[in-house]
Scaffold this active site. Sequence first.
Site, PDB file in Angstrom:
ATOM      1  CD  GLU A 129      -2.876  -0.995   0.021  1.00 25.49           C
ATOM      2  OE1 GLU A 129      -3.258  -0.182  -0.681  1.00 25.49           O
ATOM      3  OE2 GLU A 129      -3.049  -2.456  -0.591  1.00 25.49           O
ATOM      4  CB  SER A 165     -56.296 -17.457  39.621  1.00 29.52           C
ATOM      5  OG  SER A 165     -57.747 -17.503  39.669  1.00 29.52           O
TER       6      SER A 165
END
Length: 791
Positions: free
Chosen positions: A205, A483
């Site tokens: 690079e 309940s």
Amino acid sequence: MDNRGNPYFYIYLSMSKKTKKAVVKKKKVNKPPMHWFKKGLLYTCLSAVFILFCYIGYLDYTVRKQFEGRRWSIPARVYASPVEIYNGYPLSATKFEGLLQQLHYRLDYHLASEGTYYKKGRLINIKTRGFNFWDKHQESQQLRIRFSDNSVRKIINLTTSVELPIVRMDPIQIGSFYPTRKEDRILIKLENTPDALIQGLLATEDRDFYHHFGLSFKAIARAFWANIRAGSVVQGGSTITQQLVKNFYLSPEKSLWRKANEALMALILEFRFQKDEILEAYLNEIYLGQDGASAVHGFGLASEFYFGQPLKNLPLNDIATLIALVRGPSYYDPRRYPKRSIKRRNLVLNEMHQLGYITKKQQLAAQKLKLRVIARTHRSVNRYPSFLELVKRQLRQEYKEDDLTSEGLRVFTTLDTQIQNTLESTINKKLRVLEKRPRSKHLETAVIVTRRDGGEIVALAGGRNPKGVGFNRALDAVRPIGSLIKPVVYLTALEYPDRYTISTKVSDTAIEVKGIRGKNWQPHNYDKKEHGEIELHTALAHSYNLATVRIGMDIGIARIAKTLKNLGVSRPVDLYPSLLLGATPLTPLEVTQLYQTLAGDGFSTPLRSIRAVIAKDGSRLQNYPYRVRQALDPAATYITNKILQEVMTDGTGRSAYLYLSKNLGLVGKTGTTNKLRDSWFAGYSGDYLSVAWIGRDDNKPTGLTGASGALQVWTALMRKISTQPVSLIPPDNIEMDLIDPENGLLATEECANTVSYPYIKGSAPKQESPCVSSNINKATIWFNHFLQDNF
């Protein structure tokens, strides 16, 4: 000669002045135009220089501000609870291999690096990863684990040949909390970066990185010539500094203006900062792939994403594969285009050899190797969105949104992925079965599972779709609990032992409660029948409404609401008689907190989904320790739990024992609301507590009771995850007495069919049953004493 007396003199003088003025004017008109052009050009140039100077100043400010400040927003990473294996741990070799695959371990018969394993029959050899936990750093270990059919048999450290009592595996990452831009990275330091990575980048690079000033005309020329010779793009002309500017500061658009900005900012960056700082930033910023909707930035994360290992552990060939991605992560994707990736990798290795970074032997050896990328896994995907929503809500109480999404926090949670996966599959199967009923369509659900002893949430489902990110029913579905409220009513009554005990006779007969504005309330039992005089435990075990309302009205609604608050429910409730039958709405999370306190024998333990929060530097920011406080009378809670065990053996929850062992001593309660709109079940074994709800989002009837709906999901889940029985330990002020079930009076062992009941000391019946003084009983007592004295 004086001509002032001559009138023509003045005429001549006047004409002479006009002629001079005309000449002057004529000279001004004939002035060369280049004078103004030069002046304008000068002003233009000065203005352009000023603007350029200002713009360069702006770019300089932009470069310095972002580079000197917080360069990246690092998302928080969220981890499940780590699996801790030990001798006898219920896990087969096949399931353990599945866990290793979830952790992205790779098959490697040499165990050459961390995060590798191989299996041979019932033996699995692994090399674990080193990991920083919230309480300690754990080094990598080479282990041999031997399995029996369904459990761990032995764990040996291969390095020391010592048998280990327990091993903690590295945890599964279950998600991340991202900033607006979904980018992820694992930051690395230049000094900790493998030399091969630096050398490979410089070779391919930017060979002159340490010698140029941000731009390299030599690199441009060299790349141009190399590309012509190769007939394709093999080198780039942009420097590493330019690539960093392009990724870090600029948009991806291609234009001359962006290119000019790139060049200027590269020069500024080189002027302001050191080369090593620029290179380190590049290593962390470069875009190297896409993980679903999240961008993979930097070599640290790319190493984990493609190879499932830390960057420091990668061999030369894998590092070259990562470098190959720089030129085009999509084009050279090693999963999608392995041939392209190998070709580019080999080119990287060739460039490294040409510059002397590696030997020919190293080059050829690396080029012969196949790609070793792991299977595609969306590491960034939030695998369990409903649970993660709970985690995020709890974190928001102590952290700002920006801190959660950008400071790189590590969040360790209580989630058990094995139980979570089991829960999701159970929901999928059971709801499909339930929907085969004619009136049970379009069902939704919410389920929460906790550890009974500590209140840690180990699994959570916010709906039947485990990947759904919409309405989280576990946290936000506020529904009447039916309940499920009844244990609260009976617990409150049992706190007054002079009025109510486990065997107190209560009336299950019709009752009319006066309401406001002259509107009376007339509750009914689910079976539309009255059951007369019954014992208190029978009323709760069979969930009789009429007896419950009578007890509740006698004790007082306000007292019951206070008990509800002590159980951990902070939501305000309306003090209406209908509260006694569960008309008050709660979320499944609130119901879980309520039953967690019951399961804790009256000691309140706040539900936890988080264990610890760690900063990116490893420091501990927050602990979430186990906290407990006494919230209820332990004796009354103990008796209530004993009755809830009766619910499971003889009452509305008895169907659970068709599939579960009666040795588990399960504790639980069903809940059903008007017109069968909501089906609830809450219960626990010795190791886990779970609350399940089934209903419809449009609030239409489901056709399911608590027993026929939610209990079925609960039972199927607990059958797969629960192994420990409930062991209820009576408090010191509890005494056990034998009772004659025929009359509810005290009995002895010699009486037939007696039942042992727990009582708070001093509250048991005082009167003896007739069986105690009967002739048969007396003869039995005499005979027993005779045997004891003579034999």
